[in-house]
Design an enzyme around this catalytic site. Structure first.
Site, mmCIF file in Angstrom:
data_model
loop_
_atom_site.group_PDB
_atom_site.id
_atom_site.type_symbol
_atom_site.label_atom_id
_atom_site.label_comp_id
_atom_site.label_asym_id
_atom_site.label_seq_id
_atom_site.Cartn_x
_atom_site.Cartn_y
_atom_site.Cartn_z
ATOM 1 N N ALA A 180 -3.541 -7.051 -2.438
ATOM 2 C CA ALA A 180 -2.760 -7.104 -3.164
ATOM 3 C C ALA A 180 -2.804 -7.797 -4.554
ATOM 4 O O ALA A 180 -3.263 -8.815 -5.112
ATOM 5 C CB ALA A 180 -1.486 -8.009 -2.482
ATOM 6 N N GLY A 218 -1.178 -16.015 -8.521
ATOM 7 C CA GLY A 218 -1.568 -15.275 -7.328
ATOM 8 C C GLY A 218 -0.360 -15.186 -6.602
ATOM 9 O O GLY A 218 0.939 -14.418 -7.423
ATOM 10 N N ASN A 219 0.348 -14.567 -5.128
ATOM 11 C CA ASN A 219 0.850 -13.824 -4.582
ATOM 12 C C ASN A 219 0.485 -14.418 -3.116
ATOM 13 O O ASN A 219 -0.109 -15.138 -2.586
ATOM 14 C CB ASN A 219 0.785 -12.495 -4.327
ATOM 15 C CG ASN A 219 -0.314 -11.121 -4.353
ATOM 16 O OD1 ASN A 219 -0.574 -11.888 -2.784
ATOM 17 N ND2 ASN A 219 -1.476 -10.605 -4.909
ATOM 18 N N HIS A 220 1.520 -13.822 -2.605
ATOM 19 C CA HIS A 220 2.045 -14.440 -0.844
ATOM 20 C C HIS A 220 0.511 -13.425 0.312
ATOM 21 O O HIS A 220 0.916 -14.021 1.237
ATOM 22 C CB HIS A 220 2.717 -14.787 -0.333
ATOM 23 C CG HIS A 220 4.164 -15.136 -0.816
ATOM 24 N ND1 HIS A 220 3.880 -16.745 -1.340
ATOM 25 C CD2 HIS A 220 5.062 -15.334 -1.890
ATOM 26 C CE1 HIS A 220 4.810 -17.574 -2.062
ATOM 27 N NE2 HIS A 220 5.466 -16.398 -2.437
ATOM 28 N N SER A 221 0.419 -12.983 -0.653
ATOM 29 C CA SER A 221 -0.335 -12.079 0.576
ATOM 30 C C SER A 221 -1.834 -13.030 1.210
ATOM 31 O O SER A 221 -2.383 -13.770 0.640
ATOM 32 C CB SER A 221 -1.404 -11.136 0.042
ATOM 33 O OG SER A 221 -2.470 -10.645 0.970
#
Ligand code: CTP
Length: 418
Positions: free
Chosen positions: A280, A213-216
């Site tokens: 994102a 995943g990512n930090h969005s």
């Protein structure tokens, strides 16, 4: 005719000597065709009589959550009825105490209860003595309120009731009316438009318990959705996994992976007049998803390698399919060469606008409530100041509205049709 004509506004009056200016404000709004209701704190009623406001608004003034026996409202959720009734609320004058309560979510009187239940825009116009105005907590509270999407109508400088000269004077009623007029002017500006927005991260599964995943946080996309609804648009929000509640009035489609996001977007993109890709989206996803949890002890040499395959670039495919007058907006979150990358993405992905921001800049990027963006079009670049994501959303939609009517856009549409 004033854009305020037909609007419904709650005026909150708190305990400041400037409370009398609240009566002038109330009168000015009524003159412009606004239906008003007034809620006062107990302290405010020491400065000006509730009867003044009842006479101007032609409606009983709310003073307490629990009015005295005999004058109770018909139901226990009257404060929610008020908040749902109003298009906006303006607290003028707003004392340091009320601002502190709103910044921390404290609701110990009718005014703060209504203000925190509001779905429409809330405005605060601070008024206090200059030394109080300079007290550090006040600045911090105002910044917090801005990050909530509350608009602060700045206090003026001048002679104060104490005899001191400095900042803290309540903005003049005309300035407060002007701030409200500006807000209501955009209220129907997108009423004939359908806006499709992607938001949040995507989660790409590795096995049943792990993902990439990512930090969005989704905050920017959700703020855009709220602002587009406030401007009268029909809004479809395709959201990756976030902790955020769906904004009121938005059709939300919740997805997990980049593939799901792409499929959901495909189902709505042809009907959209404006598409904003704020998500994102993962650029790569595991080529194989294991159906059982991967065990560390079963890994050869205790190493784990994940083969990744590229996902579809949703924005790029939207750019390839773009037709008619559709406006396509992409985001470029970069850690280096921000503007060069944004200009390249504008052309490569056939976008009308790229919202560029630096991931490593303080107050911008993921998870925070503020953002500082540069709006890049084919013939302009404009840096917006650091502001709340809701204000930033407003700036982005202003730029989109400007593009819709521009010669540049007409030319592009002709090229597309030709
Ligand atoms: N985007 C998309 N689908 C993807 C990847 C990105 O729709 N699979 C969109 C994002 O929503 C954003 C824009 O493309 O609006 C830019 O995304 P970004 O990750 O910054 O850039 P990329 O195009 O992926 O390019 P690079 O990673 O090389 O910077």
């Amino acid at each position: 005719m004033s854009g305020l004509n037909g609007s419904k506004i709650i005026i909150g009056i708190t305990g400041s000597i400037a409370a009398y200016k609240g009566a002038i404000l109330a009168r000015e709004l009524v003159k412009r065709g606004t239906e008003i209701r007034v809620v006062m704190t107990d302290a405010a009623s020491h400065f000006i009589a509730p009867l003044t406001f009842a006479s101007i608004s032609k409606f009983p003034v709310a003073l307490n959550m629990y009015p005295p026996a005999g004058s109770e409202p018909a139901n226990g959720s009257w404060h929610i009825d008020w908040a749902l009734w109003a298009d906006a609320m303006v607290i003028a004058p707003a004392t340091a105490s009320t601002l502190a309560k709103l910044a921390t979510g404290m609701t110990d009187n009718a005014l703060t209860v209504i203000a925190t239940a509001m779905r429409g825009k809330v405005f605060v116009a601070p008024a206090m003595d200059s030394d109080m105005y300079r007290y550090p907590a006040l600045g911090r509270n105002l910044a917090t309120l801005r990050s909530f999407g509350i608009e602060v109508i700045p206090a003026g400088e001048g002679e104060l009731a104490s005899g001191l000269i400095g900042p803290g004077r309540l903005a003049e009623p005309e300035e407060i009316v002007a701030a409200l007029e500006a807000h209501f002017a955009t209220r129907h500006s997108l009423s004939s438009h359908t806006v499709l927005i992607t938001a949040g991260p995507t989660h790409e599964p590795i096995d049943p318990v792990r993902y990439i995943g990512n930090h969005s946080s989704g905050k920017m996309g959700y703020a855009l959705a709220s602002e587009a609804v406030a401007r009268g648009a029909r809004v479809i929000l395709v959201s990756g996994p976030t902790a955020l509640a769906a904004p009121a009035g938005v059709t939300i489609i919740r997805v997990t992976t980049a593939d799901e996001m792409g499929n959901a977007v495909d189902g709505y993109s042809d009907d959209a007049d404006i598409i904003i890709a704020a998500a994102a989206v993962a650029d790569f996803t595991p080529a194989h998803v294991f159906d059982q949890k991967m065990k560390r002890r079963e890994m050869p040499d205790h190493e784990m390698n994940i083969e990744l395959r590229p996902t579809r670039d949703i924005l790029r495919s939207l750019g390839q399919r773009k037709k008619g007058t559709q406006i396509l907006v992409g985001f470029a979150l970069e850690t280096a060469s921000m503007l060069d990358s944004a200009r390249a993405k504008l052309v490569e992905k056939n976008c009308d606008l790229i919202v560029a921001n630096a991931a490593n800049e303080e107050g911008a990027g993921f998870a925070v409530d503020t953002n500082r963006v540069t709006l890049v079009t084919a013939n302009s670049e404009r840096l917006l100041p650091l502001m709340s994501k809701r204000q930033c959303a407003s700036g982005i939609l202003d730029a989109i509205e400007k593009l819709i009517g521009s010669d540049q856009h007409e030319e592009l549409v002709e090229q597309r049709q030709g």
